[in-house]
Write an enzyme that holds these catalytic residues in place. Sequence first.
Site, PDB file in Angstrom:
ATOM      1  N   GLN A   1      45.067  42.664  46.923  1.00 17.68           N
ATOM      2  CA  GLN A   1      43.815  42.383  47.336  1.00 17.68           C
ATOM      3  C   GLN A   1      43.524  43.313  49.458  1.00 17.68           C
ATOM      4  O   GLN A   1      42.130  42.961  49.694  1.00 17.68           O
ATOM      5  CB  GLN A   1      43.004  41.044  48.418  1.00 17.68           C
ATOM      6  CG  GLN A   1      43.478  39.912  47.350  1.00 17.68           C
ATOM      7  CD  GLN A   1      42.008  40.530  46.112  1.00 17.68           C
ATOM      8  OE1 GLN A   1      41.394  41.065  46.672  1.00 17.68           O
ATOM      9  NE2 GLN A   1      42.491  39.909  44.904  1.00 17.68           N
TER      10      GLN A   1
ATOM     11  N   HIS B   1      42.458  47.094  38.523  1.00 17.87           N
ATOM     12  CA  HIS B   1      40.986  46.088  38.455  1.00 17.87           C
ATOM     13  C   HIS B   1      40.557  45.873  40.055  1.00 17.87           C
ATOM     14  O   HIS B   1      39.237  44.556  40.059  1.00 17.87           O
ATOM     15  CB  HIS B   1      41.002  45.067  37.078  1.00 17.87           C
ATOM     16  CG  HIS B   1      41.608  44.155  37.349  1.00 17.87           C
ATOM     17  ND1 HIS B   1      41.016  43.390  37.469  1.00 17.87           N
ATOM     18  CD2 HIS B   1      43.338  43.513  37.035  1.00 17.87           C
ATOM     19  CE1 HIS B   1      41.673  41.839  37.377  1.00 17.87           C
ATOM     20  NE2 HIS B   1      43.217  42.092  38.051  1.00 17.87           N
TER      21      HIS B   1
ATOM     22  N   CYS C   1      44.559  33.135  38.713  1.00 17.50           N
ATOM     23  CA  CYS C   1      45.880  32.958  37.643  1.00 17.50           C
ATOM     24  C   CYS C   1      45.945  30.772  38.042  1.00 17.50           C
ATOM     25  O   CYS C   1      46.540  31.720  37.288  1.00 17.50           O
ATOM     26  CB  CYS C   1      46.826  33.806  38.355  1.00 17.50           C
ATOM     27  SG  CYS C   1      46.253  35.746  38.738  1.00 17.50           S
TER      28      CYS C   1
ATOM     29  N   GLY D   1      49.204  43.751  38.607  1.00 17.42           N
ATOM     30  CA  GLY D   1      49.953  43.672  39.820  1.00 17.42           C
ATOM     31  C   GLY D   1      50.362  42.205  39.570  1.00 17.42           C
ATOM     32  O   GLY D   1      51.740  42.817  40.330  1.00 17.42           O
TER      33      GLY D   1
END
Length: 390
Positions: free
Chosen positions: A186, A208, A332, A71
Site C-alpha cells: 500500500q 495491481h 483477502c 504481493g
Amino acid sequence: MEPIYLDHAAATPLRPEARKAMDPWLTGVSGNPQSIHRWGRAARESLEDARERIARTFGATSSEVIFTRGGTESANLAVLGRLEAVRTSPSEPGSGPPLFVYSSIEHSAVREAMAEVEARGARITTLPVSPRGEVDEAELDRLLARRPVLLSVQWVNQETGLILPIDRIAARCREAGVPLHVDGVQAGGRLPIDLAATPIDMLTLSAHKMGGPRGMGALVVREKSHLRPRLFGGGQEQGLRPGTGDVAGAVGFAAACEAMVQGMETEGERLGRLRDLLEDALSAAPVAPRVHGGEGPRAPHILGLGFPSLPRDLLPGALDLAGVGVSAGSACRSGSTAPSPVLTGLYGDAYARTTAPLRISLGWSTTESEVKRAIPIILETLERVRSVGV
C-alpha cells in the site's frame, strides 16, 4: 446512475500507461524470455528493461528485483523462504527453533505465513503497534536482542492507512543485524521509497495496487542468501522464483510504477483532499464513526471508519446495492465473519467485535464528483442499516 468504485486498496483499475506498454505483448507472437531466437531475445530484453525501471524507481539495483505473481506470493517467499534458508545454512545465527517477529497489524499474507512457519517448528511473536502507528522502541530493542531471523513490518496498513516508522525500525534492525522484510504493497507509489537510503532487506510490491496488471508483483531482495525458493523448476529469477517470465505483466508493472511515482506528490495532495472531504462528511453521520488510524500519520488514499453497534460486515453489501463499491477491510478477508485482526491489534477485541468497519479507498481514477455523489448515498445507507438492520 453510474456506480462509484471506492475500493482502490483492494484493486486499482489498470492505468492507461500500463495498458499501452502491455498491448504489444498481448497481441501477435510473444516469445519465451528463456528462448534464444529473436522472439525470445526481444522478450528477454523487455523483461530486463522492466526490471531495471522498477529497480530505479525504488532505489534498488535490477539484480535485486525478483518478479512474483503478486504481493501475497512475495510476502510468502520472504517469510517461508527465510525459514528454509535458516534451516539449510550453517552460517545462520542461533540454536534451537528460529524466532520470527511481525507487527500486530500485518496483512494476512504475512500473518498466515507466520502461522505456517510456526506449524513447521519455528517460534513467532508480534510487535505491538499503537493506534498512532507507533511501535514501542524499548520493546523493539528487546525483541531484536532475542536475535530473530526475520522481522516483518508493513509500511502502510491496508485497513487504516496508518504509516509505520519504517526508517527508524530499519535502522534498529541494521544495528542488531536482523533482516527486515517490509510489506510495501500500500506504500508503493504513494510514499517516497528509496532503498538506497533505507536499509530494508526485503520489500514486497504488488502491481495491481499501483494501477498495474493483476497477478504481478515483486520481492526486492538485497541479500539472496537470506532466502531459499518455494517453487522449483527452470531456475528463472535467480532461482528464487522459477517459471516463465510474464513480459506483459512486467512492462505494465514498470509503466505503472513510473507513472505513480512521477505524479506522487500532486496525486497525494489530491487524494488527501478527497479523503478529508469524505471523513468530514461521514463524521457527521447519526452514528458517529471512529476514524481508524486518525490518531497518527496516514497515507492519503485510505479512510477506515468504525461504526459502533451496527451489524458487522453488512455495510459493504448494502452500499453495493446502492451503487457504491467499498469494503469492510482487506479484500483477502472477504467472507470472513471474524473480527479484523488489525482492529483487534489496534483497539482491542471488544471494540473489533462490536463495531462495523468500513474502508473507503481512493485511486488515480477517483474523481471529486464521484466522491461528492457517494457521500449522500453512504449517509442514507448508514441510516437505513442503523434503523432497520438491513
